[in-house]
Design a protein around this motif. Sequence first.
Motif, short mmCIF file in Angstrom:
data_model
loop_
_atom_site.label_atom_id
_atom_site.label_comp_id
_atom_site.label_asym_id
_atom_site.label_seq_id
_atom_site.Cartn_x
_atom_site.Cartn_y
_atom_site.Cartn_z
N ASP A 1 -13.47 -5.11 -16.08
CA ASP A 1 -13.89 -6.23 -15.25
C ASP A 1 -12.93 -6.32 -14.07
OD1 ASP A 1 -14.99 -8.46 -14.20
OD2 ASP A 1 -14.86 -9.68 -16.03
N GLU A 2 -13.41 -6.02 -12.90
CA GLU A 2 -12.58 -6.07 -11.68
C GLU A 2 -11.30 -5.25 -11.83
OE1 GLU A 2 -13.40 -7.34 -8.93
OE2 GLU A 2 -15.10 -8.58 -9.43
N PRO A 3 -11.39 -3.97 -12.06
CA PRO A 3 -10.16 -3.18 -12.24
C PRO A 3 -9.33 -3.06 -10.97
CG PRO A 3 -12.07 -1.73 -12.11
CD PRO A 3 -12.60 -3.13 -12.14
N LEU A 4 -9.91 -3.41 -9.84
CA LEU A 4 -9.16 -3.25 -8.59
C LEU A 4 -8.36 -4.50 -8.22
CD1 LEU A 4 -11.89 -1.37 -6.53
CD2 LEU A 4 -10.19 -0.48 -8.12
N ASN A 5 -8.42 -5.50 -9.11
CA ASN A 5 -7.64 -6.73 -8.88
C ASN A 5 -6.19 -6.42 -8.55
OD1 ASN A 5 -9.30 -8.84 -9.07
ND2 ASN A 5 -8.76 -9.45 -11.13
N ASN A 6 -5.68 -7.06 -7.53
CA ASN A 6 -4.25 -6.96 -7.19
C ASN A 6 -3.81 -5.59 -6.68
OD1 ASN A 6 -3.51 -9.61 -7.92
ND2 ASN A 6 -3.50 -9.00 -10.06
N ALA B 1 -8.15 2.92 -4.29
CA ALA B 1 -8.90 4.18 -4.17
C ALA B 1 -8.46 5.15 -5.26
CB ALA B 1 -8.66 4.79 -2.79
N GLY B 2 -7.16 5.18 -5.56
CA GLY B 2 -6.66 6.05 -6.62
C GLY B 2 -7.27 5.69 -7.96
N MET B 3 -7.40 4.40 -8.22
CA MET B 3 -7.99 3.94 -9.48
C MET B 3 -9.43 4.41 -9.59
SD MET B 3 -7.44 2.01 -12.19
CE MET B 3 -6.14 0.85 -11.79
N MET B 4 -10.20 4.27 -8.50
CA MET B 4 -11.60 4.67 -8.55
C MET B 4 -11.73 6.18 -8.73
SD MET B 4 -13.28 1.92 -8.58
CE MET B 4 -14.94 2.54 -8.46
N ARG B 5 -10.84 6.93 -8.08
CA ARG B 5 -10.88 8.39 -8.27
C ARG B 5 -10.57 8.75 -9.71
NH1 ARG B 5 -8.53 8.67 -3.04
NH2 ARG B 5 -6.45 8.69 -3.95
N LEU B 6 -9.61 8.01 -10.29
CA LEU B 6 -9.22 8.26 -11.68
C LEU B 6 -10.40 8.00 -12.64
CD1 LEU B 6 -6.83 8.79 -13.65
CD2 LEU B 6 -6.49 6.32 -13.70
N LEU B 7 -11.11 6.89 -12.40
CA LEU B 7 -12.24 6.56 -13.27
C LEU B 7 -13.36 7.58 -13.10
CD1 LEU B 7 -12.23 2.66 -12.85
CD2 LEU B 7 -11.29 4.03 -14.72
N ARG B 8 -13.52 8.01 -11.84
CA ARG B 8 -14.51 9.05 -11.54
C ARG B 8 -14.19 10.32 -12.33
NH1 ARG B 8 -19.40 8.75 -10.12
NH2 ARG B 8 -19.50 10.48 -11.54
N ARG B 9 -12.87 10.66 -12.33
CA ARG B 9 -12.42 11.87 -13.02
C ARG B 9 -12.63 11.73 -14.54
NH1 ARG B 9 -6.78 14.46 -13.44
NH2 ARG B 9 -6.00 12.42 -12.89
#
Lengths: 329, 251
Positions: free
Chosen positions: B160-165, B172-180
Amino acid sequence: MPTRARRWHISWLLLAAATIPLLAVVSLFVGVSEVSLAALLSGQDGGRAAEVLMISRLPRTLALILAGSGMAVCGTIMQMLARNRFVEPSTAGTVESASLGILAVMLLAPGLPMFGKMLVAALFALAGTSLFLAILRRIPLRSVLLVPLVGIMLGGVISAITTFFAYRTDMLQSISAWTTGDFSGVLRGRYELLWIAAGLTLLAYFAAARFTVAGMGEAFATNVGLNYRRIVALGLLIVSMVTAAVVVTVGMVPFIGLIVPNVVSLALGDNLSKSLPWVAILGAGFVLVCDIAGRLILYPYEVPIGTVIGIVGSAFFLFLILRPNARVA
Amino acid sequence: MIELKSVSKQYGDTLVVDGVDLTLPKGGVTSIIGPNGAGKSTLLSMMSRLLPMSTGWIGIDGLDVTKTRGDVLARRLSILRQDNHMTARLTVRDLVAFGRYPYTKDRPTGEDKVHVDRALGFLDLQPLADRFLDELSGGQRQRAFVAMVLCQDTDYALFDEPLNNLDMRHAAGMMRLLRRAADHFNKTIVLVLHDINFASCYSDHIVAMKAGKVAFQGAPDAVMQASVLTEIFNTDMAIHEIAGRKIAVFY
């Protein structure tokens, strides 16, 4: 934890544990009645020293160790379950409920043996503490300081009920004698219930990881598959039984469950698998030191341990509340 | 596969989630978007059995989330909520290691340590591993929580809202990680996202919610339409194609 760090940690833990027997020896030989090693070995006084040792000093010292470690561990468990640094059996209505239970026994079933008294007190403590947690769940608490305030108020209400009935039935003196923390009356045959507390404290250690997960909150606990309700129930059971055993045998010993867990948490954090042995050892050591001090300050008179710890404890409580980053506690 | 059958959540007279039927296929990244109060977080909480449903049925690979044992489910599905107020004073490493709890309970093994170190590495947390959570910034703490969930290594991971803070680099790194995680480790990632442009750039599937219902769903190209988004968010939106990606402009 890297192996080296773990080895260090265990060495320190053993070192700390080793101070407990030392303090215990001091505790055995401090008191009005002269007990010295020479007298014990020579038996010149017709075995009187040995008798004092076996009937009074040894039980008292064991009671100090068991009650100290038990109450400190209870404080830690409650802080994890309530997710608040300032909660312990005497700031959550637990002790007051146990006292009410004792009054109930004295009025309704005065002939009940100690074990029965303890069970009734435990039942009351369980009810009181559950009520506290239920209140916490109902009201949205914005401030961490509000939580112990709610607990202290609840304790105040319960102890007012106790006082009312004790006053009406002329029991005020005996209830205050029961509940003021004092180890001077501990004799052989009157402290053994504390071994139950010791067993439960050990049980708490085996559930340490589960209590840590519970301390992360219900959502985290559920996410990793822990049955949150069951671990809360186990924690409440341990806390109530230990508190009841301590209140029945030696009376209320406030603040240990607050001071010791907080000091350990500041130094080592809240991973209970790692920190709970420290809590138990420091709890025992702290109570031993306070009791020995109480015996020496006004020698040959005794200051009850509840008073000694009360003074040290309130000062520490103030420090905890006022220290710069208390809000993140 | 995550299946929801006429799932509702009611608080008093307020229907927060209103009879949602939804099937999320296994694999890939699904983003749930929608205005405030659309019921996104509530839906995610119900999927992960953190919140009971008022009515309906939710199954994870056919397992009823309300009836399956907690520890069985914890090896298949993990969830990170939005507000993680942590009072327990744990080090980052301890926290991440609790992600292994469903597998080894109280007795960590050598294999756990491998998982923990890998999760710490994924989120650049190695230098912070022995710091206490209350000594970290909000963004660092958020990364530690995500590391814990990755360490849990479940087929389904809900955020839920992993990009918070997080700042732009870490977001962007987090989204790439989840994509991976989805592409290389076959994980199924379900996100609640506020930033529709992140949803557009990194998702395989977007579910748009409005007033407790699924208003629209489809591939990013289908959802990222001016008419669709304007309707869902009650705000005028223009869609521009920038570097092959559809970006909504609403500023």
